[in-house]
Design a protein around this motif. Structure first.
Motif, PDB file in Angstrom:
ATOM      1  N   ALA A  45       0.829  -1.205   0.000  1.00  0.00           N
ATOM      2  CA  ALA A  45       0.000   0.000   0.000  1.00  0.00           C
ATOM      3  C   ALA A  45       0.866   1.259   0.000  1.00  0.00           C
ATOM      4  O   ALA A  45       0.578   2.222  -0.713  1.00  0.00           O
ATOM      5  CB  ALA A  45      -0.942  -0.003   1.206  1.00  0.00           C
TER       6      ALA A  45
ATOM      7  N   VAL B 138      -5.251  -3.219  -2.704  1.00  0.00           N
ATOM      8  CA  VAL B 138      -4.837  -3.854  -1.445  1.00  0.00           C
ATOM      9  C   VAL B 138      -5.904  -4.848  -0.992  1.00  0.00           C
ATOM     10  O   VAL B 138      -5.583  -5.939  -0.519  1.00  0.00           O
ATOM     11  CB  VAL B 138      -4.510  -2.803  -0.365  1.00  0.00           C
ATOM     12  CG1 VAL B 138      -4.222  -3.464   0.974  1.00  0.00           C
ATOM     13  CG2 VAL B 138      -3.320  -1.952  -0.800  1.00  0.00           C
TER      14      VAL B 138
ATOM     15  N   LEU C 132      -5.020   0.697   5.836  1.00  0.00           N
ATOM     16  CA  LEU C 132      -5.250   1.628   4.733  1.00  0.00           C
ATOM     17  C   LEU C 132      -5.380   3.063   5.234  1.00  0.00           C
ATOM     18  O   LEU C 132      -4.839   3.988   4.623  1.00  0.00           O
ATOM     19  CB  LEU C 132      -6.491   1.221   3.943  1.00  0.00           C
ATOM     20  CG  LEU C 132      -6.308  -0.002   3.050  1.00  0.00           C
ATOM     21  CD1 LEU C 132      -7.656  -0.543   2.584  1.00  0.00           C
ATOM     22  CD2 LEU C 132      -5.404   0.323   1.874  1.00  0.00           C
TER      23      LEU C 132
END
Length: 113
Positions: free
Chosen positions: A58, A75, A96
């Motif tokens: 990420a 992701v 995230l």
């Protein structure tokens, strides 16, 4: 900047990888599987390295400047398709949120600082 530009910036010609265990996630994913240094995601991401591997992936996508929704999609795809077992949704969302809190581009600073 399109995906071909991102691949070139990451040192990926777009050709198929030579090893099944080190191939891009899919044909439309920049080859930034290990924090943008040109390595691909492994075919299977085992428990114990899932969080760090997805965090690095990420971060590489964020450094490459991909839009947030595209990073979330890629992701999530890696988590569902490569992790054995996948990270829980809550842990993935936290990961995230952390990554997307940084500015786009290499050496991105924390947003709002």
């Amino acid at each position: 900047m399109d995906l071909d530009d991102l691949r070139r910036a990451a040192g990926d010609s777009g050709d198929a990888a030579s090893s099944d265990s080190e191939r891009p996630l899919s044909g439309n994913v920049p080859n930034l599987g290990d924090g943008g240094d040109g390595k691909s995601l492994p075919t299977t991401i085992r428990e114990g390295i899932r969080h760090d591997t997805l965090l690095s992936y990420a971060g590489g996508l964020q450094a490459a400047g991909l839009p947030d929704d595209e990073i979330e999609r890629l992701v999530g795809e890696a988590n569902d398709g490569r992790c054995d077992p996948p990270l829980p949704e809550r842990e993935l969302r936290t990961l995230l949120k952390s990554v997307l809190g940084y500015e786009k581009g290499a050496g991105g600073k924390r947003r709002g600082t």
